[in-house]
Each structure stands twice: as C-alpha cells, then as structure tokens.
Write an enzyme that holds these catalytic residues in place. Structure first.
Site, PDB file in Angstrom:
ATOM      1  CE1 TYR A  41      49.167 -10.696   5.707  1.00  0.00           C
ATOM      2  CE2 TYR A  41      47.631 -10.730   7.563  1.00  0.00           C
ATOM      3  CZ  TYR A  41      48.117 -11.288   6.384  1.00  0.00           C
ATOM      4  OH  TYR A  41      47.559 -12.438   5.895  1.00  0.00           O
ATOM      5  CE  LYS A  96      77.364 -20.060  -5.164  1.00  0.00           C
ATOM      6  NZ  LYS A  96      78.577 -20.653  -5.729  1.00  0.00           N
TER       7      LYS A  96
END
Length: 401
Positions: A41, A96
């Site tokens: 970060y 999916k």
C-alpha cells in the site's frame, strides 16, 4: 468424480454450502510488517499507479485486471429457471466464477445488473471495464443478448464473450467433429437440424457454418425458419438467408426428413414419429437439461451417437470445456477480441483431447479432465497471435456473427 456412486445430494447440504456465498477475495502478499504495508500500500503503491498512468498496458501485468474476468448478467435467462432477476441469479454467477478459478486459474467477479435496458446495461459494463481483463456475459435473454454483446465488442478493447452463445457452440462443434470421425463422415456432409433459435441455437448455427457444415435447417417454436417467413426478428431473418438451402417449410418433423444430425437447444420434446424419417446412424444431441428433447429409449433406437447436457449420461455437452480455456488463452495472448478463428481453434483442441479414447460414448472429454483448459488455452492463444501477425481483423468473423 464417479457420478454413479455419488451419494444423493440433500437440500440441507446445498444450502449449507451456499451460506455466506461461495467466493472471497484474498491477498497474494503478506501483511505482517510495516515494510509489507509500505510495499503493498502506501507509499509503494503510488509508484505503480504513476507507472500505469504513463503506460496503461502495465495494468495488465501489475494489477489483477490481466487475469480478472467479470461475469455479468441481468438475470433474465438463468439456467432453466428463466427470468428470475439479478439477485436470484447470483448463486449461478458465483458458481461460474469458481469454474474460472478452478479450471483456468483466473480471478472472476460476479456482477448482477438491475436493468433490462440494453443501453443502460452496456453503459454500466463500459464504466466497470477498467477493472477487468475480460467480460463474460451470462444468462441474458435473446435477442437482447446479441445486441449487448455486439455493442460491448465494439466499445471495449478487452475480450467480450457471451458463454450461453459461444461456449455452447464451441463444445457442440467439438463433439460433432469427433462424431464425424467415428462415423467416417465430414462436417461438410452433414444434414443438420437445429431446434431452437435463441442465443445458443443461433450461435451454434453460425459456428457450424464457419466450421464447414453446409446444410443446416433451424426451427423455432413456430416451425422451420425460412426465407420470407413472417413475422421474424432481424436475427432470424439473417439466419434464414444462410440456412435451409432446400427451402423446407412446416414443422420440425418436416425438417428432420432425411436429416442425419439433430441438435436440440429448445426444450421441446420429440416423439417417435418425428425421428422416424431421419437417416440411419443419426447423430442426436438432445441438450435440454434435466429432460432431454429425446428420451433415452428413442435415442437408443435412432441414434448412432447421442449426447445430452446431463452429467449422468454419456457425452455431456458442458460449457466448462470451453470458456475457462478460451478466456485464459485470450488473456495470455493479450487479445482484444475473441475472434471466430480463436473459437474454431477451441473446438479442435477440445476434440483432440478426447481422441485417445474416442468411442460412441466418449466424443468429448470429461469436464474434470485436467488437460482440457490448458490445451484450449494454448490453442486459443496461438490463434490470437496468428490473427495479430496476419493482420486478421480482431472482430468476430462475419460468417459467424
């Protein structure tokens, strides 16, 4: 997985498995020290942001977008359930995404959009697209799905693929390639009848024409689609122009006279009298699930080779054989489109995986065969690179679309 020995699945087991959803996101980096935080970060992340600003292509290699697929629906044509809405579609979209990860090592995010307006849907996907390397459209009703895919394919510089159309068409074509090998036929010799003119039926028709089938007749709920029939939408009108070369009219029973291949994508049931006029040693793909258009008894009576959409019958035509490898190959090659050439390469790759054990009961590999996705990905990536080297257009071939 041995389906014959699998214990019955209870509702309690299903709901327990889905509780809390089936997906999470997780970090690929440790976050245990101040140094870890500074790299992952701030301030380290700003260096990568600036580099991407200067060279946007770096987003593909230095963010998750290069291996990240959006699975997007409006919930209007979900499985055999129909128009159940976006919220109710989410368990399917999550599933999916699991398949993308499990079979191709790709990240995938389920997105259910609360609109059936084509332009609103397209605009929403365009706004989301920078976060993804590819767009998998899912369970969108025809004919709206055709327009959505075409507009997104034109607007975006990443692969767009409506699996209900093209995934189904790819696996059917792969199965027909091997059925022809067993019966010592060529695709160009087949006389094919397709029942169903929705997303899968239209895409399969176009795919088979591109693969070399010359004689196809398409039927919908009103009978044979033929030039001059009225009323028809623009999609069916276009299909009528490139199919039914014998000018057949009437019902599906009329279309099946002399045909040697039936592909069912409609859910309607066929009777003995419908099949009696077909040629001997027919190929019967009855893909409605869970109840195939042709019963097992009639399929055994008339079909030399039979396929269904069921996992507990031989020759399951399952889209998972296609879409994970197709997307993996497209993303690996940095393709901006999934072209007709790439889809045809996928059909050949799937067919080839099954050839070592080819038989009337084994014309496509098992969805759990670990060779499938890598083989398809390699073939699709090669086709994508060849398209680029040859200067072939990156849009889908017009004979298929």
């Amino acid at each position: 997985m041995d389906t014959e020995k699998m214990a019955p699945i209870t509702d309690e087991e299903i709901f327990r498995a889905h509780e809390g959803g089936k997906l999470i996101t997780s970090s690929t980096l440790p976050l245990n020290t101040t140094r870890d935080l500074s790299i992952a970060y701030t301030p380290g992340v700003a260096r990568v942001c600036s580099a991407i600003q200067d060279d946007p292509e770096l987003a593909r290699t230095h963010t998750w977008s290069g291996k990240n697929v959006a699975v997007i629906t409006d919930g209007t044509a979900v499985l055999g359930l129909g128009d159940i809405g976006p919220k109710a579609s989410l368990p399917v979209m999550e599933g999916k995404c699991q398949l993308f990860g499990g079979f191709a090592g790709l990240n995938a995010v389920p997105l259910a959009l609360d609109t059936t307006d084509v332009d609103k849907f397209v605009e929403a996907v365009k706004l989301l697209a920078p976060s993804f390397g590819g767009i998998n459209l899912e369970d969108i009703a025809a004919p709206r799905c055709f327009e959505i895919e075409a507009k997104l394919d034109e607007a975006l510089d990443i692969p767009v693929f409506h699996d209900d159309q093209h995934g189904t068409a790819v696996v059917i074509t792969a199965g027909l390639r091997n059925a022809c090998r067993i019966l010592d036929k060529e695709l160009s010799e087949l006389k094919v009848v397709i029942s169903g003119a929705g997303a899968a039926g239209i895409a399969t028709t176009r795919m088979l024409l591109a693969a070399g089938v010359r004689d196809i007749t398409v039927c919908d709920s009103r009978g044979v689609i033929h030039d001059g029939r009225s009323p028809m939408n623009s999609v069916k009108t276009n299909i009528a122009e490139v199919t039914n070369r014998a000018g057949v009219t009437g019902t599906i029973r009329d279309a099946l006279v002399g045909a040697d291949t039936y592909i069912g994508l409609s859910g309607g049931q066929l009777e003995d009298a419908d099949l009696a006029g077909m040629a001997e040693n027919s190929i019967l793909f009855s893909l409605a699930n869970p109840n195939p258009e042709i019963s097992r008894e009639l399929a055994a009576k008339y079909g030399a080779i039979n396929a269904t959409g069921r996992s507990d019958y031989p020759n399951q035509i399952n889209n998972v054989l296609a879409f994970p490898g197709i997307f993996r190959g497209a993303l690996d090659a940095g393709a901006k489109r999934i072209t007709g050439t790439m889809k045809l390469a996928a059909t050949r790759a799937i067919a080839e995986v099954a050839q070592d054990n080819l038989s009337a009961d084994y014309i496509v590999p098992s969805p759990l065969d670990p060779r499938v996705a890598p083989t398809v990905a390699a073939a699709v990536a090669t086709a994508a690179r060849n398209d680029r080297l040859s200067g072939a257009p990156q849009f889908t071939d017009s004979t298929e679309e």
